[in-house]
Design an enzyme around this catalytic site. Structure first.
Site, PDB file in Angstrom:
ATOM      1  N   GLY A  27       0.727  -1.103   0.135  1.00 49.45           N
ATOM      2  CA  GLY A  27       0.025  -0.093  -0.078  1.00 49.45           C
ATOM      3  C   GLY A  27       1.000   1.149  -0.147  1.00 49.45           C
ATOM      4  N   VAL A  34       2.361  -4.930   3.439  1.00 46.97           N
ATOM      5  CA  VAL A  34       2.093  -5.998   4.767  1.00 46.97           C
ATOM      6  C   VAL A  34       2.606  -7.322   4.119  1.00 46.97           C
ATOM      7  CG1 VAL A  34       0.326  -7.201   5.809  1.00 46.97           C
ATOM      8  CG2 VAL A  34      -0.109  -4.658   5.636  1.00 46.97           C
ATOM      9  N   ASP A  77      -6.243  -3.820  -4.266  1.00 40.50           N
ATOM     10  CA  ASP A  77      -6.333  -3.937  -2.925  1.00 40.50           C
ATOM     11  C   ASP A  77      -7.845  -4.144  -2.678  1.00 40.50           C
ATOM     12  OD1 ASP A  77      -6.441  -1.063  -3.525  1.00 40.50           O
ATOM     13  OD2 ASP A  77      -5.724  -0.500  -1.683  1.00 40.50           O
TER      14      ASP A  77
END
Length: 256
Positions: free
Chosen positions: A8, A13, A111
């Site tokens: 992101g 992550v 995402d």
């Protein structure tokens, strides 16, 4: 084990899914800034694997979603060199079976489409997915599993950072919900303004979407900051911090 990489605007992550346990067992974040990321990948990731008794040989498959194209080559090189496995990079063609009823379907971030895939797999009904990240997004999915559209506003941390960086005398502020909506000092005033203000924003956005579509939805919250606004707990049917990761895993498996 399956490794999900969700890149992101603020963080990358890394999360590991254990097929035997059918659960996400390990998760950590690195800073997205390219030079910092290179250093962290070289030093922190091998150390994390060592501390958690994991080896590159334990990772059998890697799926990757990225909304930051400039770091893709860094992450791909790391996966090849350290893990010895080429990731599947999710793109618009990866979710061709998810209907998108917008003017430019390819503009929706991977995402958010991972969120949609994860939510539809779990609920099979109309949903509004509220994702608390660098941006605060509302993804609307109808009862046919079609993506109707997306709303985007600056995220909580983005709003506070913008306020502080553009105002000479304001201090850095912790993202913490104060007891009162009426600020008694500068820090309290910023916290109250942003956090209670965003409470109203989220409630009104959901109300307006429902009224405009004349539909009811399951309201799902996700993202790293999803649990910050305690004032919104009654608005959400579920807070699922692993929603993006689960959708990422499902899309990867469908394409591999």
């Amino acid at each position: 084990m399956f490794l999900a990489i969700d890149a992101g605007n603020s963080n990358v992550v890394f999360a590991i899914y254990d097929e035997e346990k059918s659960s996400w067992t390990n998760q950590f974040r690195l800073n997205t800034e390219p030079e910092s990321l290179k250093s962290q990948l070289t030093k922190k990731v091998p150390l994390y694997f060592l501390e958690h008794q994991l080896g590159p040989q334990d990772i059998h498959q890697i799926g990757m979603s990225s909304v930051v194209p400039e770091i893709n080559s860094i992450l791909l090189e790391f996966c090849n060199s350290f893990l010895g496995t080429k990731p599947y990079l999710i793109e618009a063609a990866s979710y061709k079976n998810i209907p998108v009823k917008t003017i430019r379907p390819r503009e929706i971030g991977t995402d958010l489409m991972c969120n949609v895939r994860g939510a539809w797999e779990k609920y099979r009904q109309a949903t509004i997915i509220v994702d608390f990240g660098t941006a605060l997004t509302f993804t609307v999915v109808n009862d046919l599993g079609e993506v109707v559209g997306v709303n985007i506003v600056p995220g909580l941390r983005t709003a506070i950072n913008s306020l502080v960086s553009n105002t000479s005398k304001l201090p850095e502020v912790e993202l913490k919900l104060p007891k009162s909506a009426i600020g008694k000092n500068t820090v309290h005033a910023i916290q109250a303004g942003i956090l209670y203000g965003y409470t109203g924003l989220v409630k009104e956005m959901i109300r307006t979407i429902k009224a405009e579509t004349n539909s009811d939805y399951k309201i799902i919250a996700t993202g790293g900051l999803a649990s910050i606004l305690k004032t919104l707990e009654s608005e959400f049917d579920e807070i699922d911090k692993n929603l993006t990761l689960e959708g990422l895993r499902l899309i990867t498996l469908e394409n591999r």
